[in-house]
Write a protein that holds these residues in place. Sequence first.
Motif, short mmCIF file in Angstrom:
data_model
loop_
_atom_site.label_atom_id
_atom_site.label_comp_id
_atom_site.label_asym_id
_atom_site.label_seq_id
_atom_site.Cartn_x
_atom_site.Cartn_y
_atom_site.Cartn_z
N UNK A 1 9.49 46.86 39.11
CA UNK A 1 10.42 46.26 40.06
C UNK A 1 10.29 47.00 41.38
N UNK A 2 9.58 46.39 42.33
CA UNK A 2 9.31 47.03 43.63
C UNK A 2 10.60 47.22 44.42
N UNK A 3 11.40 46.18 44.48
CA UNK A 3 12.71 46.21 45.14
C UNK A 3 13.69 45.50 44.21
N UNK A 4 14.99 45.53 44.51
CA UNK A 4 15.92 44.78 43.66
C UNK A 4 15.57 43.31 43.52
N UNK A 5 14.76 42.76 44.46
CA UNK A 5 14.45 41.34 44.44
C UNK A 5 13.06 41.01 43.91
N UNK A 6 12.07 41.91 44.10
CA UNK A 6 10.67 41.58 43.79
C UNK A 6 10.17 42.38 42.59
N UNK A 7 9.48 41.65 41.68
CA UNK A 7 8.93 42.25 40.46
C UNK A 7 7.48 41.82 40.30
N UNK A 8 6.60 42.76 39.95
CA UNK A 8 5.21 42.44 39.63
C UNK A 8 4.91 42.99 38.24
N UNK B 1 4.09 37.82 39.15
CA UNK B 1 4.84 38.21 40.34
C UNK B 1 6.00 37.25 40.51
N UNK B 2 7.19 37.81 40.81
CA UNK B 2 8.34 36.93 40.93
C UNK B 2 9.50 37.56 41.65
N UNK B 3 10.59 36.82 41.71
CA UNK B 3 11.82 37.26 42.36
C UNK B 3 12.96 37.20 41.36
N UNK B 4 13.98 38.02 41.58
CA UNK B 4 15.15 38.05 40.70
C UNK B 4 16.33 37.36 41.38
N UNK B 5 17.16 36.73 40.55
CA UNK B 5 18.38 36.09 41.04
C UNK B 5 19.50 36.42 40.06
N UNK B 6 20.73 36.03 40.41
CA UNK B 6 21.91 36.25 39.56
C UNK B 6 22.03 37.72 39.17
N UNK B 7 22.17 38.57 40.19
CA UNK B 7 22.32 40.02 39.99
C UNK B 7 21.15 40.62 39.22
N UNK B 8 19.96 40.13 39.50
CA UNK B 8 18.71 40.62 38.91
C UNK B 8 18.56 40.31 37.43
N UNK B 9 19.45 39.50 36.87
CA UNK B 9 19.36 39.21 35.44
C UNK B 9 18.35 38.10 35.12
N UNK C 1 5.52 33.47 38.96
CA UNK C 1 4.26 32.77 38.81
C UNK C 1 3.29 33.69 38.10
N UNK C 2 2.29 33.11 37.43
CA UNK C 2 1.36 33.93 36.65
C UNK C 2 -0.01 33.29 36.63
N UNK C 3 -1.05 34.10 36.48
CA UNK C 3 -2.41 33.57 36.41
C UNK C 3 -3.41 34.67 36.09
N UNK C 4 -4.57 34.26 35.53
CA UNK C 4 -5.60 35.25 35.23
C UNK C 4 -6.67 34.71 34.29
N UNK C 5 -7.20 35.58 33.45
CA UNK C 5 -8.33 35.30 32.56
C UNK C 5 -7.86 34.68 31.26
N UNK D 1 24.32 51.43 32.03
CA UNK D 1 22.91 51.61 32.42
C UNK D 1 22.53 50.73 33.60
N UNK D 2 21.61 51.21 34.41
CA UNK D 2 21.16 50.45 35.57
C UNK D 2 20.28 49.29 35.11
N UNK D 3 20.55 48.09 35.62
CA UNK D 3 19.75 46.91 35.29
C UNK D 3 18.40 47.02 36.00
N UNK D 4 17.28 47.00 35.24
CA UNK D 4 15.96 47.07 35.82
C UNK D 4 14.96 46.31 34.95
N UNK D 5 13.95 45.70 35.59
CA UNK D 5 12.86 45.04 34.90
C UNK D 5 11.69 45.98 34.69
#
Length: 251
Positions: free
Chosen positions: A86-93, A137-145, A150-154, A35-39
């Motif tokens: 997962x917007x790109x292999x590196x960026x996740x929101x 919002x964050x970034x992935x490392x180590x083959x996206x694993x 960072x996080x914030x809100x109410x 299976x494809x690794x995805x967040x």
Amino acid sequence: MKKASFAATALVLIAGSAMAADLPSYKAPPPPPPPIMTWTGLYAGLNFGVGFYDRNSSNAWGVGWGNHGGSRAGVVGGGQIGYNYQITPMFVVGLETDFQGTSIGSGAGGNSWGWFFGLPPVTTATLNWFGTVRGRAGITVLNSKVLIYGTGGFAYGEVQRNGWWNQNSAVQTGWTAGGGAEWMVITNWSLKLEYLYTQISGTGNNNNWFWVFNPGWGLNSPNNRTRFHTIRAGVNYHFSFGSPAPVLAKY
């Protein structure tokens, strides 16, 4: 006669070989790709950790101004549910909400003016529960694993204050911010470690007002700001509703 028999045998062998060549192959196909690794997708889980009041948290109520008389660390535990993209292999929101029960409290004492009237400065404040609704919002490392975010809100929570003769519980609202890291250990399961700083505020029950000499004096429950830190470890199950299906070769 022998020549004729030999020729007939040769024709049979040649015909058999030709027919065997025309038969379909029964070789088993290779296994499908993993299976494809995805967040991307919906997730839910549980968490457990510790928390304590910030030294500038004004958690006391009493005669005049007051701060808490020392923080009493407590346990924090609850659950969370959220959605990642997962917007790109590196960026996740993503977006996450959680709800926690706590035993975080402040000790007695503090800067209360009870001594002026011969009253002991006995004031405590307990955070019974709190919840948050946060963006991530964050970034992935180590083959996206691994996801570093960072996080914030109410934020909201119930603070109970115990004074000389009564108690006051109020739901306060405010904000929270922090960050963490999450590791996809195996398919659909991840572990996380997260820190949050939270500030909530709000007035207490008007029944706590007794008398007031001027603003800032008197037996009252002022517009308290409850500030606290939490450090939590957790586990999430990822349903992967939004993950792309693996591409399978055709045979």
